[in-house]
Scaffold this active site. Structure first.
Site, PDB file in Angstrom:
ATOM      1  N   PRO A   1      13.745 -13.296  23.666  1.00 30.78           N
ATOM      2  CA  PRO A   1      13.131 -13.721  24.926  1.00 30.78           C
ATOM      3  C   PRO A   1      11.710 -14.263  24.803  1.00 30.78           C
ATOM      4  CG  PRO A   1      13.021 -11.350  24.744  1.00 30.78           C
ATOM      5  CD  PRO A   1      13.764 -11.826  23.526  1.00 30.78           C
TER       6      PRO A   1
ATOM      7  N   GLU B   1      16.744 -21.519  20.764  1.00 33.15           N
ATOM      8  CA  GLU B   1      17.596 -20.391  21.173  1.00 33.15           C
ATOM      9  C   GLU B   1      18.966 -20.954  21.538  1.00 33.15           C
ATOM     10  OE1 GLU B   1      17.500 -16.944  21.396  1.00 33.15           O
ATOM     11  OE2 GLU B   1      19.522 -17.224  22.179  1.00 33.15           O
TER      12      GLU B   1
ATOM     13  N   CYS C   1      15.717  -6.369  12.858  1.00 33.53           N
ATOM     14  CA  CYS C   1      15.422  -5.007  13.335  1.00 33.53           C
ATOM     15  C   CYS C   1      16.594  -4.102  12.962  1.00 33.53           C
ATOM     16  CB  CYS C   1      15.127  -4.995  14.822  1.00 33.53           C
ATOM     17  SG  CYS C   1      16.485  -5.522  15.863  1.00 33.53           S
TER      18      CYS C   1
ATOM     19  N   ALA D   1      14.946 -18.423  16.265  1.00 29.11           N
ATOM     20  CA  ALA D   1      15.789 -17.508  17.069  1.00 29.11           C
ATOM     21  C   ALA D   1      14.833 -16.837  18.049  1.00 29.11           C
ATOM     22  CB  ALA D   1      16.472 -16.489  16.158  1.00 29.11           C
TER      23      ALA D   1
HETATM   24  N1  SAM Z   1      12.188 -13.497  18.372  1.00 31.60           N
HETATM   25  C1  SAM Z   1      12.624 -12.938  19.634  1.00 31.60           C
HETATM   26  C2  SAM Z   1      11.460 -12.207  20.282  1.00 31.60           C
HETATM   27  O1  SAM Z   1      10.536 -11.772  19.587  1.00 31.60           O
HETATM   28  O2  SAM Z   1      11.470 -12.089  21.506  1.00 31.60           O
HETATM   29  C3  SAM Z   1      13.856 -12.044  19.469  1.00 31.60           C
HETATM   30  C4  SAM Z   1      14.981 -12.767  18.774  1.00 31.60           C
HETATM   31  S1  SAM Z   1      16.503 -11.864  18.761  1.00 31.60           S
HETATM   32  C5  SAM Z   1      16.248 -10.759  17.472  1.00 31.60           C
HETATM   33  C6  SAM Z   1      17.587 -13.055  18.056  1.00 31.60           C
HETATM   34  C7  SAM Z   1      17.907 -14.210  18.966  1.00 31.60           C
HETATM   35  O3  SAM Z   1      18.663 -15.166  18.211  1.00 31.60           O
HETATM   36  C8  SAM Z   1      18.762 -13.856  20.180  1.00 31.60           C
HETATM   37  O4  SAM Z   1      18.130 -14.302  21.341  1.00 31.60           O
HETATM   38  C9  SAM Z   1      20.062 -14.636  19.953  1.00 31.60           C
HETATM   39  O5  SAM Z   1      20.658 -15.104  21.139  1.00 31.60           O
HETATM   40  C10 SAM Z   1      19.566 -15.790  19.097  1.00 31.60           C
HETATM   41  N2  SAM Z   1      20.593 -16.473  18.273  1.00 31.60           N
HETATM   42  C11 SAM Z   1      21.771 -15.998  17.824  1.00 31.60           C
HETATM   43  N3  SAM Z   1      22.422 -16.934  17.109  1.00 31.60           N
HETATM   44  C12 SAM Z   1      21.635 -18.032  17.094  1.00 31.60           C
HETATM   45  C13 SAM Z   1      21.754 -19.332  16.535  1.00 31.60           C
HETATM   46  N4  SAM Z   1      22.837 -19.685  15.831  1.00 31.60           N
HETATM   47  N5  SAM Z   1      20.752 -20.219  16.739  1.00 31.60           N
HETATM   48  C14 SAM Z   1      19.656 -19.876  17.457  1.00 31.60           C
HETATM   49  N6  SAM Z   1      19.485 -18.651  18.029  1.00 31.60           N
HETATM   50  C15 SAM Z   1      20.450 -17.741  17.845  1.00 31.60           C
END
Ligand code: SAM
Length: 317
Positions: free
Chosen positions: A123, A144, A243, A120
Site C-alpha cells: 500500500p 503494483e 517478511c 511491488a
Molecule cells: N512495499 C509495500 C509497502 O511497504 O507498503 C508492501 C508490498 S507487499 C509485501 C507486496 C505487494 O506486491 C502486494 O501489494 C502485491 O499485490 C504485489 N504484487 C504481487 N505480485 C506482483 C507482481 N507480479 N507485480 C507487481 N506487484 C505484485
C-alpha cells in the site's frame, strides 16, 4: 494445513527450529502472539515534523523517538486507536509502519536525483518513506499488479504529498524487459508467504500458508528479482526484502539469482542501524549455498521487530 502448536502451524514451528539458531527459537516463537508497540513515521513532506509532534502531544499522546530512524516514533500498543483516530493520520502527516519494514528503504539508501523503481509497492509504506527520505527529490516509479491495492497505493502517495511518485498498475515481472537499464536503484519488497505476520490469535494470518504456497512465492520472487535487475543500469542496486522466514523465499531466491546471472550480479554487505540481525543461511535442507549469501541480513522476530529478510544486490558494471 498442518496441525497447530500454540496457535502456529506445526510444520512452521518445526521449520523455525531449523531456520533460527537454537538460542533464538523460543523467544521468536513466543513473539508471534504479542502486541508490539505501534510504530509510525512523521511525514516531512506536508508539514514540519515538530508541528505534527506538538499536535500529537496536545492530544495526550507521547511518542518515543526511534533512535535509528529519522522522524520515526513508537507508542504503546494500546494507543494505536487514538493515533489512527487523530487528524494527522487521516491527512498523511503520520504513516503507521512496522519497524522492520522501515529498514528496507534505509538499507537501499536512496539519494536525491537517483531514478528509483519500487516493483511491488502497495500500500505504499516504503514508497512514501523513500519520497520522505529524499525530500521528493528522487523520481520514483511505483508498480503494483493488484487493482484494489493499486488504488490504495495511489491514495497513500497522494495523502503523503509524495509528488515525485508515478504509480503504474502492471505486472512487475515484465518491467525489466520493457524498461531495461534505466534505474539507479530498485526496491523489491516481494509478495511472500508472510510468516512474519502470523498471529496465533488470528487464523486468517496463516490461512493460506503451506509448503506449496512457499514454492509458488519463491518462483514469483525469482521472476520479480530478475526483472528488477534487468531494469537497473549497470552499477545499480536492488534491495530485496520479504517478511517471511522461509529460506526458499529468501536465501533460495538469492542462490538461484547468483547461479543464473553469474558475474553479472553480486551481493553487497548491508549497513543496518540495528545490531541484532543474523546473516543469511549458507545451508538449507542439506544443500550448501553461495557464501556471499551471508551478506544478507535476517531480522529475528522479537518484542519490537517482526521477521524480515534483506539483501542488497548490485548489478556489475
Ligand atoms: N512495499 C509495500 C509497502 O511497504 O507498503 C508492501 C508490498 S507487499 C509485501 C507486496 C505487494 O506486491 C502486494 O501489494 C502485491 O499485490 C504485489 N504484487 C504481487 N505480485 C506482483 C507482481 N507480479 N507485480 C507487481 N506487484 C505484485
Amino acid at each position: 494445513m498442518s496441525e497447530l502448536r500454540n496457535g502456529l502451524p506445526e510444520l512452521f514451528v518445526e521449520r523455525v527450529g531449523r531456520i533460527l539458531p537454537a538460542e533464538r527459537v523460543d523467544r521468536a516463537l513466543a513473539s508471534f502472539g504479542i502486541d508490539r508497540p505501534v510504530a509510525f513515521r512523521v511525514n516531512p513532506l506536508i508539514d514540519e515534523p515538530a508541528r505534527t509532534l506538538d499536535a500529537l502531544l496536545e492530544a495526550g499522546l507521547q511518542p518515543q523517538p526511534v533512535s535509528w530512524c529519522f522522524n520515526a516514533f513508537t507508542l504503546p500498543h494500546d494507543k494505536r486507536e487514538a493515533l489512527v483516530a487523530h487528524p494527522a493520520f487521516e491527512d498523511g502527516r503520520v504513516y503507521v509502519q512496522g519497524l522492520s519494514s522501515m529498514l528496507a528503504p534505509i538499507a537501499l539508501d536512496p539519494k536525491p536525483g537517483e531514478k528509483i523503481l519500487d516493483l511491488a509497492a502497495a500500500p505504499g509504506g516504503k514508497t512514501t518513506q523513500i519520497a520522505a527520505m529524499t525530500r521528493n527529490a528522487a523520481p520514483i516509479d511505483a508498480v503494483e499488479v493488484s487493482r484494489d491495492r493499486f488504488y490504495k497505493l495511489k491514495a497513500s502517495v497522494e495523502r503523503a504529498g509524495a509528488t515525485v511518485v508515478t504509480c503504474h498498475r502492471a505486472d512487475g515481472r515484465y518491467v525489466g524487459k520493457r524498461h531495461p537499464g534505466v534505474f539507479d536503484a530498485a526496491l523489491l519488497d516481494a509478495p511472500c508467504s508472510g510468516e512474519g505476520r502470523f498471529d496465533p490469535r488470528d487464523p486468517q494470518t496463516r490461512r493460506y500458508w503451506s509448503d506449496k504456497k512457499i514454492k509458488r512465492c519463491a518462483s514469483l520472487q525469482k521472476a520479480l528479482l530478475r526483472s528488477a535487475l534487468d531494469a537497473l543500469r549497470p552499477g545499480g542496486r536492488v534491495l530485496y526484502a520479504t517478511c517471511t522466514l522461509a529460506p526458499e523465499e529468501n536465501e533460495g531466491v538469492l542462490q538461484h539469482t547468483l547461479r543464473r546471472l553469474g558475474d553479472a550480479v553480486d551481493i553487497s554487505p548491508i549497513e543496518l542501524p540495528i545490531g541484532h540481525t543474523l546473516p543469511g543461511l549458507t545451508e538449507w535442507k542439506g544443500k550448501t549455498l553461495d557464501e556471499r549469501i551471508t551478506r544478507a541480513r535476517r531480522v529475528c522476530p522479537d518484542d519490537h521487530f517482526t521477521a524480515f529478510f534483506l539483501a542488497l544486490l548490485t548489478k556489475r558494471a
